[in-house]
Design an enzyme around this catalytic site. Sequence first.
Site, short mmCIF file in Angstrom:
data_model
loop_
_atom_site.label_atom_id
_atom_site.label_comp_id
_atom_site.label_asym_id
_atom_site.label_seq_id
_atom_site.Cartn_x
_atom_site.Cartn_y
_atom_site.Cartn_z
N SER A 1 30.62 39.37 34.69
CA SER A 1 31.90 39.08 35.28
C SER A 1 33.02 40.05 34.88
CB SER A 1 32.33 37.66 34.88
OG SER A 1 32.52 37.57 33.49
N SER B 1 28.15 39.18 30.53
CA SER B 1 29.32 39.74 31.22
C SER B 1 30.02 40.90 30.53
CB SER B 1 30.34 38.64 31.47
OG SER B 1 29.88 37.82 32.51
N LYS C 1 40.62 41.49 29.41
CA LYS C 1 40.06 40.65 30.48
C LYS C 1 40.99 39.46 30.73
CE LYS C 1 35.66 38.48 31.85
NZ LYS C 1 34.32 38.10 31.40
N1 GLN Z 1 26.52 36.60 35.26
C1 GLN Z 1 26.38 35.46 34.40
C2 GLN Z 1 26.88 34.22 35.10
O1 GLN Z 1 27.23 34.33 36.21
C3 GLN Z 1 27.10 35.70 33.12
C4 GLN Z 1 28.52 35.35 33.12
C5 GLN Z 1 29.22 35.65 31.84
O2 GLN Z 1 28.66 36.22 30.89
N2 GLN Z 1 30.46 35.25 31.79
O3 GLN Z 1 26.93 33.17 34.55
#
Ligand code: GLN
Length: 502
Positions: free
Chosen positions: A160, A184, A85
């Site tokens: 994400s 994410s 990532k």
């Molecule tokens: N979708 C969640 C957010 O927007 C989680 C993001 C994440 O785990 N980095 O914060």
Amino acid sequence: MSTPLERDLIRQSAATLAEAIAEGEVSAREVTQAHLDRIAEVDDRVHAFLHVDGQGALATADAVDASRAAGEPLGPLAGVPLALKDILAMKGVPTTCGSRILEGWRPPYDATVVERLRAAGIPILGKTNMDEFAMGSSTEHSAYGPTHNPWDLDRIPGGSGGGSAAAIASFEAPLAIGTDTGGSIRQPAAVTGTVGVKPTYGGVSRYGLVALASSLDQAGPCTRTVMDAALLHSVIGGHDPRDSTSIPDPMPDVVAAAARADVRGMRIGLVRELTGEGYQAGVEQRFREAVEILEHLGAEVVEVSCPHFDYALGAYYLILPSECSSNLARFDGMRYGLRVGDDGDRSVEEVMSLTREAGFGPEVKRRIMLGTYALSSGYYDAYYGQAQKVRTLIQRDFDAAFAQCDVLVSPTAPTTAFRIGEKVDDPLAMYLNDVATIPVNMAGNCAMSLPVGLAPEDGLPVGLQVMAPPMADDRLYLVGGALEGALRDRWGHLLIEEVPSL
Ligand code: GLN
């Protein structure tokens, strides 16, 4: 087109590939090249990668082949390539976090996770796409365009870390690293029919992981099988003195647990608040069937209530923006990447402001503003302070539930993959994707998502979430391994083998 041999190589599990490399049936270079070829073949449609480092990956593969030829012992995943990532620092390789503001930045050092991957002889194929600074649930907030779900290219791969999940699901890589602050790793795993694990907070070093919300962030494995996740988890996990929140105790033996894959005598709690209203019927149906299988396998299933989980999402969207407004202050046009308007006449403040205006996307700006407000004097206690209290109540709910149960289960995400564009202009609808994953981050526990079938109404993958107490990550693998085995017996193959070929 790939040759038949290459097609075969890309469809293997990481464990199988590692064994074949160790036995000399195939070289690490051949395995790595097959995946680079696959990326060249399909990534213009999937867009899982922001940067491919073919040369670097092949150099690592060659080093593994040379070690083997010299009779040196190989690590358990040596020569098996991985997608990283784009939020983890990798020396000399572009690291953008999906943002324009880091365009052109090449870190001068490796994250601890990257160091450990290198030490294990794992070739790093490149950096994967993500929502900007990991804020989002669809990868649509990437400044470099969305990633597409290999099950249906018109749909989101989650976020994400949609790039890492899509790379796995499209057979571009057998292994990937994601990060999970609110879901994410797990939500992308759920919507792409893959396996994702958020380790215990402090279980994997955050050194070199660009911080979103420091009290929640955790890196972890993205794979197609539970055993592959365990192998990768054991490579990246364990104490690191460079991360002050790293847990000094030895990590649980996740590989042994994945091999044992046994739930007999375990008590499994079904969290009442994480089912029902808001969950797609087919998601709930597949989830309940999987729970029945766990019962058949010898687990005792009970229903538990975690009443404060209903407030987790609201509290998270105060704590996360507060932490990120502070963490993202360092992107000021002076130290990293982009600088706008530095023409000699403007003040430092003007250049900072122009850089941040041009470099950050709308979701990042929204959260910086929310967080700055929540932390401002006169509002701190009412917002941030209250949210921290809710966090304690969520931890207590978990403590009470784990006093009765070894693990808890829920659907990972309330729906299957939605269409690209469907929720991008509706922040609340986007935030609701993480309603079942956020409590775990708030408490610092560990959790896994694994595929349990396709929803009947749309034929898209459904994920089941297993949650365990801090430093009981091995339990995730006992349950995940057992369920995966039972489902494979039932279907005659892994769910991912049903993904349409690209
Ligand atoms: N979708 C969640 C957010 O927007 C989680 C993001 C994440 O785990 N980095 O914060």
